[in-house]
Design a protein around this motif. Sequence first.
Motif, short mmCIF file in Angstrom:
data_model
loop_
_atom_site.label_atom_id
_atom_site.label_comp_id
_atom_site.label_asym_id
_atom_site.label_seq_id
_atom_site.Cartn_x
_atom_site.Cartn_y
_atom_site.Cartn_z
N ARG A 253 0.08 17.67 -2.67
CA ARG A 253 -0.58 16.91 -1.62
C ARG A 253 -1.72 16.05 -2.17
O ARG A 253 -1.94 14.92 -1.73
N LYS A 254 -2.45 16.58 -3.14
CA LYS A 254 -3.55 15.82 -3.72
C LYS A 254 -3.03 14.58 -4.44
O LYS A 254 -3.62 13.49 -4.35
N THR A 255 -1.92 14.74 -5.17
CA THR A 255 -1.34 13.58 -5.86
C THR A 255 -0.89 12.53 -4.86
O THR A 255 -1.12 11.32 -5.05
N LEU A 256 -0.23 12.95 -3.79
CA LEU A 256 0.23 12.01 -2.77
C LEU A 256 -0.94 11.30 -2.10
O LEU A 256 -0.89 10.08 -1.85
N LEU A 257 -2.01 12.03 -1.81
CA LEU A 257 -3.18 11.43 -1.16
C LEU A 257 -3.84 10.39 -2.06
O LEU A 257 -4.19 9.29 -1.60
N VAL A 258 -4.02 10.71 -3.33
CA VAL A 258 -4.62 9.75 -4.26
C VAL A 258 -3.73 8.52 -4.41
O VAL A 258 -4.21 7.38 -4.46
N THR A 259 -2.42 8.74 -4.47
CA THR A 259 -1.49 7.61 -4.60
C THR A 259 -1.60 6.67 -3.42
O THR A 259 -1.69 5.44 -3.58
N LEU A 260 -1.59 7.21 -2.21
CA LEU A 260 -1.66 6.36 -1.02
C LEU A 260 -3.02 5.67 -0.91
O LEU A 260 -3.10 4.47 -0.57
N ALA A 261 -4.10 6.39 -1.19
CA ALA A 261 -5.44 5.81 -1.02
C ALA A 261 -5.69 4.68 -2.02
O ALA A 261 -6.12 3.58 -1.64
N VAL A 262 -5.42 4.93 -3.30
CA VAL A 262 -5.70 3.91 -4.31
C VAL A 262 -4.74 2.74 -4.19
O VAL A 262 -5.14 1.57 -4.35
N SER A 263 -3.47 3.01 -3.89
CA SER A 263 -2.51 1.92 -3.70
C SER A 263 -2.90 1.06 -2.50
O SER A 263 -2.80 -0.18 -2.55
N GLY A 264 -3.33 1.68 -1.40
CA GLY A 264 -3.78 0.92 -0.24
C GLY A 264 -5.02 0.09 -0.54
O GLY A 264 -5.13 -1.07 -0.09
N TYR A 265 -5.94 0.66 -1.30
CA TYR A 265 -7.13 -0.10 -1.69
C TYR A 265 -6.76 -1.33 -2.52
O TYR A 265 -7.26 -2.44 -2.29
N LEU A 266 -5.88 -1.14 -3.51
CA LEU A 266 -5.48 -2.27 -4.36
C LEU A 266 -4.73 -3.32 -3.54
O LEU A 266 -4.91 -4.53 -3.76
N PHE A 267 -3.90 -2.89 -2.61
CA PHE A 267 -3.17 -3.84 -1.77
C PHE A 267 -4.15 -4.67 -0.93
O PHE A 267 -3.97 -5.89 -0.76
N ALA A 268 -5.18 -4.04 -0.40
CA ALA A 268 -6.17 -4.76 0.40
C ALA A 268 -6.94 -5.78 -0.43
O ALA A 268 -7.17 -6.92 0.00
N ILE A 269 -7.34 -5.40 -1.64
CA ILE A 269 -8.09 -6.32 -2.50
C ILE A 269 -7.22 -7.50 -2.93
O ILE A 269 -7.65 -8.67 -2.88
N ALA A 270 -5.98 -7.22 -3.35
CA ALA A 270 -5.08 -8.32 -3.74
C ALA A 270 -4.78 -9.22 -2.56
O ALA A 270 -4.70 -10.46 -2.70
N GLY A 271 -4.61 -8.64 -1.38
CA GLY A 271 -4.38 -9.46 -0.19
C GLY A 271 -5.54 -10.38 0.12
O GLY A 271 -5.35 -11.54 0.53
N TYR A 272 -6.75 -9.91 -0.08
CA TYR A 272 -7.92 -10.75 0.17
C TYR A 272 -7.98 -11.91 -0.82
O TYR A 272 -8.27 -13.05 -0.45
N TRP A 273 -7.71 -11.64 -2.11
CA TRP A 273 -7.70 -12.71 -3.10
C TRP A 273 -6.65 -13.77 -2.76
O TRP A 273 -6.91 -14.98 -2.86
N ILE A 274 -5.47 -13.33 -2.36
CA ILE A 274 -4.40 -14.27 -2.02
C ILE A 274 -4.73 -15.04 -0.75
O ILE A 274 -4.47 -16.25 -0.64
N PHE A 275 -5.34 -14.38 0.21
CA PHE A 275 -5.70 -15.03 1.46
C PHE A 275 -6.73 -16.14 1.22
O PHE A 275 -6.64 -17.23 1.81
N ILE A 276 -7.71 -15.91 0.37
CA ILE A 276 -8.70 -16.93 0.05
C ILE A 276 -8.04 -18.14 -0.62
O ILE A 276 -8.38 -19.31 -0.34
N ALA A 277 -7.07 -17.89 -1.51
CA ALA A 277 -6.38 -18.99 -2.18
C ALA A 277 -5.54 -19.80 -1.19
O ALA A 277 -5.45 -21.03 -1.31
N PHE A 278 -4.93 -19.16 -0.20
CA PHE A 278 -4.13 -19.88 0.78
C PHE A 278 -4.99 -20.71 1.73
O PHE A 278 -4.50 -21.69 2.31
N LEU A 279 -6.23 -20.35 1.91
CA LEU A 279 -7.10 -21.12 2.78
C LEU A 279 -7.45 -22.48 2.20
O LEU A 279 -7.76 -23.43 2.95
N GLU A 280 -7.44 -22.58 0.87
CA GLU A 280 -7.75 -23.86 0.24
C GLU A 280 -6.56 -24.81 0.33
O GLU A 280 -5.40 -24.37 0.24
N PRO A 281 -6.79 -26.09 0.51
CA PRO A 281 -5.68 -27.05 0.58
C PRO A 281 -4.99 -27.17 -0.77
O PRO A 281 -5.61 -27.00 -1.83
#
Length: 526
Positions: A253-281
Amino acid sequence: MHPSLSTASPTFSLSPTPHQPPQPLPHVSPLTELQLQEMTSPGAPPRASQRRPTYDICQGFLCLNHHNFREMFKEKCDSSFPQASRLVLHRGAVKPTETASGRSRVSAMEKRKGRSRQLKDTGSAVTEDLTWDEVNCSVLGTNIRLLYYMGLWPLGSSRAYHAYTAFSLSFSAAAILMKVVGACYNLSDIDQVTGALSTILPMSGGLANGLFLMRRRPAICRMVRSIDRLVDQQRRYFERDERMAAVVGGAQRKTLLVTLAVSGYLFAIAGYWIFIAFLEPPSKRVMPFVQLPWMANSGLGLFWFTFALQLYTAPFCSYSTLFVEFFYLAVMLHLSAQFRVLGSRFASLGRSPAPKAKAGTESDLATADSNAVYDELRLCVETHQELLRFVRFLDDVMSPFAMMQFVAGTLAVCVVLFQAANNQDLNTNLKCAGWLPGPSLELFIYCGGAHEVVHEGEALVMAAYDSLWYTVGPRIGRAIRMVITRAQVPPVLTAGHLYPITRPTFVSLVNAAYSYYALLSQMQNK
C-alpha cells in the motif's frame, strides 16, 4: 623379506608385507599460515573476516568463524585456538575439527553448499524474461506493468512493442540533443543555461535509467524472482500473525500511495508548463519546456513538430525515472518488511503457546522444548542469510541507478533553485518553484527506501535479545549471541558502491545542492 608377527596367532607368518612409507606430517595450508602470522604479529591490522562477524549453517548445526569466536569469547579460548578451522555448536558443547583432512573436506563442502545456495537465492539459474503469469503473481506486478506501459520492460517478442520502445528512446535522445545545442547558443547567459539544464538533467537521467534498465533486465528478472521467493518462504509465518500480515500488506500500500502521489504531482506540474506555453500565440514560438534560439525564424511546421516532440519526450523521460525509482522502492519496502517478519520470528523463540492441558495445570512458557527452539533458530538464521545475500545482490543491481540519480538530482535541484531565485519573469518563477520539490523527491525515494532496510536489519539485534534465550538452555544463549553479533553489522545499500544510501545521505545531497547554488550566485554577481 622381513617376517612379521601375526596378531591373530602366536605363529610366524611368511607372507610378505608391503613397504609402508613413513606418514607425512599434517599439511598446513598457506592461507592458515598467513592467518597465524597476521594474528601473532604485533600491530597487524585485523583481517576482513575478523572485522565482520559471520555465521553459517554447517551440516545442520549453527557455526561461527573462528576469528570472530576468538574475539567474542577470549576468556574461553587458549593460545592454540587459532589452529582450529571451525567451531560447531553441537548439543550444547563446542567441538573443534581436529585434522587437516577433516578441515579441507568441511571447507570444500561448505564452499559447494554456499555456491549452490547463492545460485538458488539470486535465481541466477533462471535467465529468461518474466512471463505474464509470473508478473500477475509477483509482489512487484504493479511496478512491472508501469514499466511495460512505458516501453521499458518487454513481456513478449512483439515487433510493434520494440518499435514503440525504439521510437520513445530515439526521440528522447534527439530532444535532449536539441536542448543541449540550444543551451550552447547562449553560454554567456547563465540564466538561459541554467534554465535549459533544469530540463536537460532530468531528461538525461530518465533516458539513462531506461537504457540501463533494458541492459540489466536479466539480472533484474532474477531479482524479481528472488524477492518473490523470499516472501513465499515466510508467508506461513506472517499469514498467521495479523500484525505481520499488516506489515507486509503495508509495504504494498505504501508503494502504491507514493506512486499515485508523486505521479499526480508531476502530471500537475507538467500540465501547468504546457498550459502556459499554449497561452502564448504561435507567432512568439514559445516552447513548453526549453526555448530554442532558432525557433524565432522557423516555419510553423517545424515549430509544431518541435513543440510536439518536447510535449512527448519530457514527460516520457520524467516518468521513466519515476517508475524505475518506484520499482526499486517497492523492492526495498518488501525487503524491509521481510526483515521485520524475521525479527518477529526471532522474538517469538521460546514463546510456545500454552499447551492444552487439564484444569489446574500451570502453563509455563519457559519450558519450551530446547531441540524445537534450536531447529526454529536454525531456520531463522538461514532466512537471515538469504536476506543478506539478497541485499548484496540488490546493491549490485541498484547501485548504478542510484548513483546516476544522485548526480542528476543534485545538479537539478541546484539549477532549479537558481532559476526560481534569480529570474525576473513571473511565469518562470512559478514553474521553477513548482518543479523544485521534484528532484528532491526523486532523491528521497532512494534514501528513504534504503534507510528502511538498514533500520529493520539493525532491529534484529533487539528482536533476538527479546527472545526467551535465558530459559531454553545454554546452547540457545550462545547461538543467540552469534545472531546478535552478526546483526550489529546492518545491511547497507550504496550508490555506485561508494556512498551508503540513508536519510543522512539525502540531507548531505541537499546541502551539496545549496552549496552549488551559492557558488552560481557568486559567479553571477561578479
